[in-house]
Design an enzyme around this catalytic site. Sequence first.
Site, PDB file in Angstrom:
ATOM      1  CG  LEU A 135      -1.972  -1.186   1.427  1.00 23.24           C
ATOM      2  CD1 LEU A 135      -2.357  -1.302   3.202  1.00 23.24           C
ATOM      3  CD2 LEU A 135      -2.827  -1.148   0.032  1.00 23.24           C
ATOM      4  CG  ASP A 136       1.863   5.073  -2.082  1.00 21.85           C
ATOM      5  OD1 ASP A 136       2.245   5.950  -1.328  1.00 21.85           O
ATOM      6  OD2 ASP A 136       2.015   5.746  -3.456  1.00 21.85           O
ATOM      7  CG  LEU A 137       0.996   3.099   4.157  1.00 20.47           C
ATOM      8  CD1 LEU A 137       1.462   2.837   5.358  1.00 20.47           C
ATOM      9  CD2 LEU A 137      -0.352   2.652   3.856  1.00 20.47           C
ATOM     10  CG  HIS A 194      22.158   1.611  12.501  1.00 17.43           C
ATOM     11  ND1 HIS A 194      20.766   0.605  11.857  1.00 17.43           N
ATOM     12  CD2 HIS A 194      21.989   2.109  11.853  1.00 17.43           C
ATOM     13  CE1 HIS A 194      20.082   0.951  11.105  1.00 17.43           C
ATOM     14  NE2 HIS A 194      21.074   1.946  10.598  1.00 17.43           N
ATOM     15  CG  ASP A 195      22.386  -3.849  17.997  1.00 19.42           C
ATOM     16  OD1 ASP A 195      21.370  -4.618  18.394  1.00 19.42           O
ATOM     17  OD2 ASP A 195      23.000  -4.370  18.446  1.00 19.42           O
ATOM     18  CB  ILE A 196      26.619  -0.504  16.595  1.00 19.03           C
ATOM     19  CG1 ILE A 196      28.149  -0.436  17.692  1.00 19.03           C
ATOM     20  CG2 ILE A 196      26.918   0.598  15.668  1.00 19.03           C
ATOM     21  CD1 ILE A 196      28.967  -0.396  16.869  1.00 19.03           C
ATOM     22  CE1 TYR A 255      18.651   2.974  18.471  1.00 21.04           C
ATOM     23  CE2 TYR A 255      18.576   1.405  17.860  1.00 21.04           C
ATOM     24  CZ  TYR A 255      18.037   2.288  17.296  1.00 21.04           C
ATOM     25  OH  TYR A 255      17.836   2.385  16.382  1.00 21.04           O
ATOM     26  CG  ASP A 300      18.822  -3.961  15.733  1.00 27.51           C
ATOM     27  OD1 ASP A 300      18.618  -2.869  16.745  1.00 27.51           O
ATOM     28  OD2 ASP A 300      19.432  -4.443  15.126  1.00 27.51           O
TER      29      ASP A 300
END
Length: 393
Positions: free
Chosen positions: A71-73, A138-140, A142, A168
């Site tokens: 879907l194109d929101l 990104h994970d690193i 956080y 993550d």
Amino acid sequence: MKGPLSSLKILDFSTLLPGPFASLLLADMGADVLRVESPTRTDLVRVLPPHDGGQSTSHAYLNRNKRSIALDLKRPEAVELVRQLVADYDIVLEQFRPGVMERLGLGYEALKAINPKLIYVSITGYGQTGPYRDRAGHDINYLALAGIASYTGRQDSGPLPLGVQLADIGGGSLHGVMGLLAAVIHRQATGEGQHVDVSMTDCAFALHGMAGAGYLGAGVEPDMENQALNGGSFYDYYRTRDGRWFSVGSLEPQFMQQFCAAIGRPELAARGLSPKPEDQQELKRAIGIEFEKRDFAEWLEVFAALDACVEPMLPLSEAVEHPHILARDLVVEVPREGLPAQRQIACPIKFSAGLPAPRHAGGALGSHTAEVLAELGLTPERIAALKAAKVVG
């Protein structure tokens, strides 16, 4: 067999890893998960190598047992379709930055007005409030900000980039599932839905189960290799003569005694109890010398019959074939459309009533669009018109 979560219907707007891993667990346990994807902005996991049969193996795994609607929101007609779906799919999982879903007209308050029992789970890097709410990460990042990286690594080489995305998955995915299911139980008891705010940084910060308690309660600052479980004691990895590794976690005296006897140094057992850092480092050096005297296969024989918390470090290629992993049915064959079945990691949670067999691997973008729209009551002509107008894909 339907699975324990077969009564749940979830609209999944997430991409990449945290949200999709969460909805994978839910789908494996029987939930009806419908991914809502952009027809023009591809989820990067769809193209992430390596590939098998022209498909990303990560995507095939993370989107197992889910349907996909494109879907194109940004189009009002697509937003209206989501609003119709929310009448039936009464749980939303989303991973946009704060404010994005509101700008699309799909925020919690807007959808709650349609379905007051809606459960709306938002997984973000830094949460819905606070000065970092709009910041990318990104994970690193956080793990660094939450303090975990500060005592995960070696003093002479610094922090380690973990092979598993701890914030993550351990933060966003698993806490997202817990929050979602807790909200379901609350709704069953009260009839009330709610918005669940899951921050990967918050959840990573909460993982300081021991070191965090030590610092906040006693003022002991954790650092690399200064804790019993992060390299500051003999609890560590040791290299064999042929360059492979063993893990030694023989913390309790009965395990330490077995271990030291097995390596031919029974007199070392008493040193394992010493709280002095210098004693621990001397002990590590002594253990390291002994491990360097034999090859990996020789140590395997030594420790195979011992219950001493000593295990080999296996590469993934050996881990997936380990007798215990296979006995626990942690590798499963998953059907794929038009392709041979693919080996994947199975759902790790065991139920006495069992779980349904995997239905299918992650499929093509929008592969269920027509099917889902037909379930909403749209005619084939209307669906064709929406596709022609690029509202749906």
